[in-house]
Design a protein around this motif. Structure first.
Motif, short mmCIF file in Angstrom:
data_model
loop_
_atom_site.label_atom_id
_atom_site.label_comp_id
_atom_site.label_asym_id
_atom_site.label_seq_id
_atom_site.Cartn_x
_atom_site.Cartn_y
_atom_site.Cartn_z
N ASP A 1 0.81 -1.21 0.00
CA ASP A 1 0.00 0.00 0.00
C ASP A 1 0.85 1.27 0.00
OD1 ASP A 1 0.90 -0.59 2.53
OD2 ASP A 1 -0.77 0.42 3.53
N SER B 1 2.28 3.06 -3.85
CA SER B 1 1.67 4.19 -4.55
C SER B 1 2.29 5.51 -4.13
CB SER B 1 0.15 4.21 -4.32
OG SER B 1 -0.14 4.30 -2.93
N ASP C 1 -5.72 -1.47 -5.75
CA ASP C 1 -5.81 -0.30 -4.85
C ASP C 1 -4.63 0.65 -5.07
OD1 ASP C 1 -8.14 -1.20 -3.75
OD2 ASP C 1 -7.19 -2.18 -2.04
N LYS D 1 -5.16 4.62 -6.02
CA LYS D 1 -4.60 5.74 -5.25
C LYS D 1 -3.83 6.69 -6.17
CE LYS D 1 -4.15 3.32 -0.82
NZ LYS D 1 -3.21 2.77 0.20
#
Length: 674
Positions: free
Chosen positions: A244, A247, A276, A280
């Protein structure tokens, strides 16, 4: 003692003084002359005259040519010494006393003007320039920084140029970083001035120590319609980093280069990348400007990587059969006795042994294909070999041979298509659509197999492919439409085979997609004419300026007042006959010539065709181990590693001596992982 000019006849004689490297000794009648090779002036060349007057003239003459006479004086002082010793290694200067080194032309420093010529004879020795050239050499060829500490290198340099002070490792690193900063500024200014959009590929690398790196490469078609790519960042990821946070790393790189508002598409390695992460980045980018087709074209996955992953899954599913064939080949190649028995059986069944059995490298799946293809030619021999050779214990059943036959047909298609992707020197996005459609059609057919085992493998392959197709089919189709040899006809041809009764609906989706993208570029073109678009942008700004409240009016004005004229640009292109197909066709040259005819469409074509639909180079196209950085680069500190890798890419692309799309392309040095 200067003599007037007269015609002369050469007198062959061996001359030992270093001065004679700069004079030619000639004779006319009983008089000897020494002719200066620099100014053609004649002086006395008699053996009774000595060489002092020649040396004095040489210093005056060469001073006017900016020659560094200190080297001549050094040679004179060292004439009496037979050797130069450095770290117990000898150098015999007398080996060169009779050699004459002619002036040479060299272009190396990219900061020089193209027409600037460095003459090795007439230029002064420059310590700082030589240090910079050494650093550039290390960067350009990927040499280790500590090569300057090697004894052999020190001896070579000292013999070549005694005046050069060999710099320590730390100084070389400092010089490399200085070159990186200068070259980075050049790339930054060039991209900032570029008026098109930038595509970015995201590639993951690892090291033998399992460290992880992120390589970001910009792809675009420049103003001269040349496909360009430049490594922007090679980031060392923190061991504690999670998916995560990826990004945030990418966004930071984009903002540091100030290209976040110029981004057209982002290409990731494969479909396993977390969606995801893309969302983003997409959300952050949309804050700067609207994305093309509401972001439908933003998320791209590497075609070659997906095919590679599909093949690896299939090889794993058929692992037992492949292992038996590998064992069969290894047995035949293990001894002369085994090979003799194999040839004996081949003669009995009437199979000529004209193709040697090959053993594959498990990490190179194209070699696995070659092994299977060759082994299948001797299927009849292997089937009977166990009866004649009790040591052969890995015989295949008839069903296993059938599976191997079908699977080899699968592999053949993937090998051919991967070769098309990796072997293309100018991989514009239009080349991928027909190849990927062929894969799609074949997967549909393979899934219909009556053999449950083969159909289960095909279904697994198609499941992974469908995920890729759902993300990238529109990008692939639009690029194919912008190929004047195909236009909408190629989409209609393949979609009718892929979708059958629902093909018309799918074709309409593609048609609507290219019209929507074209309209966005048309609106931007109108705003550029009115002076309200961002510099270098292809889509309108979404800034918070009060004038932006009327951005809806721009679209309304475009649709009601100029719709007919701007849409005709696209319609004119689609309605005209397709360009004849031929092997010499260059799509970028075609669009360069036809830009005046399709001003808006050509702007769109440049961004779409510049999208990297694949991120695997030819050297890694069939590799199953991924990208692994070599030991030399992975041992560097993160800042130095990024500087060397990025600068190597920039220098190689700019150098006339290197082809950016060859096997020596601008890429980090990689090793194959087992």
């Amino acid at each position: 003692m200067e003599i007037s000019n007269e015609s002369a006849i050469k007198k062959p004689k061996r001359l030992t003084s270093v001065v004679w490297n700069h004079f030619e000794r000639v004779r006319k009648a009983d008089i000897c002359y020494a002719v200066c090779i620099h100014c053609s002036k004649k002086l006395s060349g008699s053996s009774n005259s000595g060489t002092t007057h020649l040396r004095n003239h040489l210093m005056r003459c060469l001073k006017r040519s900016n020659f560094d006479v200190s080297q001549l004086l050094v040679a004179k002082r060292r004439k009496k010494d037979s050797t130069i010793s450095l770290t117990n290694m000898n150098y015999d200067e007398s080996q060169r006393k009779d050699e004459y080194i002619k002036p040479a032309v060299m272009k190396f420093d990219q900061e020089q003007k193209k027409d600037e010529i460095v003459n090795l004879v007439s230029s002064k020795f420059d310590q700082e320039r030589s240090r910079s050239d050494l650093a550039r050499m290390i960067i350009l060829h990927g040499y280790p920084l500590n090569m300057v500490d090697h004894v052999g290198f020190k001896v070579f340099v000292k013999n070549l140029q005694p005046l050069f002070d060999v710099v320590p490792n730390n100084d070389v690193e400092f010089s490399c970083m200085d070159i990186y900063r200068k070259e980075r500024q050049k790339v930054y200014e060039m991209i900032n001035k570029f008026h098109g959009r930038i595509n970015l590929s995201v590639e993951m690398w690892s090291s033998p120590e399992n460290a992880e790196f992120l390589c970001l490469t910009a792809h675009y078609i420049d103003e001269d319609w040349k496909l360009q790519k430049k490594i922007m960042n090679f980031v060392t990821l923190d061991p504690s980093h999670t998916q995560d946070l990826l990004s945030e790393v990418i966004i930071k790189c984009l903002t540091n280069w100030e290209i976040d508002s110029k981004l057209f598409a982002l290409t990731f390695d494969d479909c396993s990348t977390d969606d995801d992460i893309v969302l983003k980045i997409k959300d952050r980018m949309s804050q700067s400007r609207p994305l093309s087709n509401n972001g439908q074209l933003f998320d791209v996955r590497s075609a070659a990587h997906v095919l590679n992953s599909i093949v690896q899954d299939a090889i794993e599913a058929l692992g037992d059969v492949i292992q038996k064939i590998r064992g069969s080949v290894r047995h035949v190649r293990s001894s002369e006795v085994a090979q003799a028995k194999f040839l004996e059986v081949a003669q009995q069944v009437g199979i000529e042994y004209n193709k040697r059995l090959v053993l594959d490298s498990p990490i190179r799946w194209n070699s696995t294909y070659l092994m299977l293809e060759t082994a299948l030619e001797y299927r009849g021999v292997f089937s009977l070999l166990q009866e004649h050779d009790p040591a052969y214990t890995v015989a295949l059943t008839d069903a296993e041979w059938e599976w191997a036959t079908s699977f080899t047909g699968y592999l053949k298609l993937f090998v051919e298509i991967t070769n098309v992707f990796s072997g293309n020197k100018c991989p514009t996005a239009n080349i991928y659509f027909p190849e990927i459609c062929d894969v799609h059609i074949q997967l549909i057919e393979w899934c219909k197999s009556t053999d449950d085992f083969l159909s289960s493998i095909a279904l697994k392959m198609k499941s992974k492919f469908d995920k890729y197709w759902s993300k990238c089919s529109l990008n692939l189709a639009l690029a194919a439409i912008l190929d004047p040899r195909f236009k909408m006809k190629l989409v209609e041809y393949y979609y009718s085979q892929i979708y059958g009764s629902t093909a018309l609906d799918r074709i309409k989706e593609v048609s609507d997609g290219i019209k929507g993208l074209f309209n966005a570029y048309s609106i931007c073109s109108t705003m550029v004419d009115q002076g309200s678009a961002l510099p270098g942008s292809s889509l309108p700004s979404t800034s918070n300026d009060t004038r932006d409240r009327l951005k809806g009016f721009d679209k309304f004005l475009h649709e009601t007042s100029q719709s007919q004229s701007v849409i005709s640009d696209l319609e004119k292109y689609l309605e005209e006959p397709v360009f004849p197909r031929n092997c010499d066709f260059n799509i970028l040259n075609w669009w360069k010539v036809h830009t005046p005819r399709y001003p808006i469409l050509s702007m769109m074509a440049r961004d779409v065709l510049g999208t990297p639909m694949s991120t695997i180079g030819s050297e890694l196209a069939f590799n199953t181990g991924g990208r692994v950085l070599d030991q030399c680069r992975s041992s560097l500190n993160p800042d130095t590693r990024q500087a060397l890798i990025c600068t190597q890419d920039w220098l190689q692309i700019d150098s006339q001596d290197f082809n950016p799309f060859s096997s020596h392309t601008a890429r980090p040095l990689a090793i194959e992982s087992s």
